[in-house]
Design an enzyme around this catalytic site. Sequence first.
Site, PDB file in Angstrom:
ATOM      1  N   LYS A 235       0.822  -1.177  -0.142  1.00 25.66           N
ATOM      2  CA  LYS A 235      -0.074   0.002   0.051  1.00 25.66           C
ATOM      3  C   LYS A 235       0.869   1.111  -0.065  1.00 25.66           C
ATOM      4  CE  LYS A 235      -3.715   1.761   2.974  1.00 25.66           C
ATOM      5  NZ  LYS A 235      -4.658   1.511   4.056  1.00 25.66           N
TER       6      LYS A 235
ATOM      7  N   SER B  23      -9.406   1.313   3.434  1.00 26.08           N
ATOM      8  CA  SER B  23      -8.479   2.155   2.546  1.00 26.08           C
ATOM      9  C   SER B  23      -7.660   1.445   1.837  1.00 26.08           C
ATOM     10  CB  SER B  23      -8.098   3.122   3.451  1.00 26.08           C
ATOM     11  OG  SER B  23      -7.146   2.440   4.339  1.00 26.08           O
TER      12      SER B  23
ATOM     13  N   SER C 283      -9.692  -1.105   7.349  1.00 28.20           N
ATOM     14  CA  SER C 283      -9.202  -1.076   6.189  1.00 28.20           C
ATOM     15  C   SER C 283      -8.302  -2.099   5.465  1.00 28.20           C
ATOM     16  CB  SER C 283      -8.198   0.319   6.162  1.00 28.20           C
ATOM     17  OG  SER C 283      -9.231   1.448   5.951  1.00 28.20           O
TER      18      SER C 283
END
Lengths: 66, 467
Positions: free
Chosen positions: B82, B157, B181
């Site tokens: 990420k 997310s 997330s």
Amino acid sequence: MAETIEARFAAETALLDLELLPGQEAALLEAYAALREMVALVGADYPMAAEPAHIFVPVAAAEHGK
Amino acid sequence: MTATNPCFLPITAAAELIANRRLSPVELTRAYLDRIEQLNGTLHAYVRVLHDDAVAAARAAEVEIMTGNHRGPLHGIPIGLKDIYDTTGIPTEGGSKSCLGRVPTEDATTTRLLKQAGAVLLGKLTTWEFAIGGTAFDTPFPPARNPWNIEHDPAGSSSGSGAAVAAGLCAMAMGSDTGGSIRWPAAWCGLAGLKPTYGRVSRAGIMPLSFSLDHAGPLTWTVKDAAVVLQVIAGHDPGDPASAKHPVSDYHAALVGGDLKGIRLGVARTMFERDCVASDEVLAAFNRSVEVLRELGAAVSEVELPPLALYNATAFLIARGEGFAIHAKTLRERPQDYGGLARDRLTIGAYVRASDMVQAMRRRLMLAEATDVAMRNVDAILLPTAPDPAPRLAELAPYFGNQRPTYMRPFNLTGQPALSVCNGFDSTGLPLALQIVGRCFDEETVLRIGDAYERATPWRERRPSLQ
């Protein structure tokens, strides 16, 4: 304290010295209303000795970075 | 989309082939890079692909392995991070205009551990802006799409992480979880997503959103793969003040097979039948999952947790207060450098008063204790991960309130390990998910239950039909 949620929001925004961008005020007002509901739900009537979840725990200087 | 496509091998299978010199890390890496080239323009899972670096790392891994230096099950395995995980010399921009061109000079601790284990970094993955901005179209990178139906949201997310693993664009992706997330994209993309215990995995070098609620963890195709990754990234790190000195277990050894005799499970039914009623298909899949676990030998009872709205309100105040503190200076100086959703979601934290914050932290401790009491007679809690399958892209509410909360945030507050596993598909083919929540630092039990469930069900046989 101002009487309406709109007035309270405006007063706090001024106190915080926040300069909102165009269009941001409406979204934040909605969020502010939800926030105050959450504050009420969490409440403030706790026993005096009720500790918060995170408290500072001192460590000896030699422990830092270990 | 065939069983022989190396991009669909679980880590455990690829690792065995690599260790036996029947699969080349270079060939595997090239297969992933080709697939990224083919699909990323549609899925927007990656914001940056490290083609040359990845091939070079794969070559180095191959040489080491061929000369008898096999580091372990992640050696030569292609992964993604990420884009809030710092990577030395490689931009880490958090999906935000305000951080474009930010190039870290050090790896995040997890980045370093994964590299030391021999993993091959394919690239950096799409994230909601600063892990909070939602599915947005006014940020520098387009939002990731759900590989099971590209018109639908992959959740966030860690949106790119979920999309990439589901689509076979990497074998594993790291995500972060402040309110769900990791588990949310795992749920909507049909993956295993593990939020370890708070303090179990270092967050040093990962862009913070909420210091006391942030967790780092993996999204993988199988639970067994999640155990492999956790083994590498778990442990104390002096660079993270919240890192725990708790001993690291042998997570793979905890996966003892399909038998769950002796395991006691508590269904937190009030959360999804009273507090926020799950959709019919989510409920039906959940109830079938409970029956599967019962047939595997687990004893199932019910547990009653405090109201979901109370957990969520408490977590909301803490997350927003901490989030604003992190971004206050930039928000005041360059508000136009944030997308609208991130700007609003962070700015509202300015209105959390000091006393609100302290009361929320007091409530947090009470909720953690109440959750612990509710778990007195069980080893793990079961509940769905989310009340609904993935909606169409950008139909998610701004989540300012408590209108339709997911079931994940309570366990950021309590710090407990929580695992999302795929437990079927809805009538349109979108994944559904089961959440397994354990006691703090008992990832073994959570992984054991998830692994047993996966072995007993056919859900790992289906992949998104992307061309």
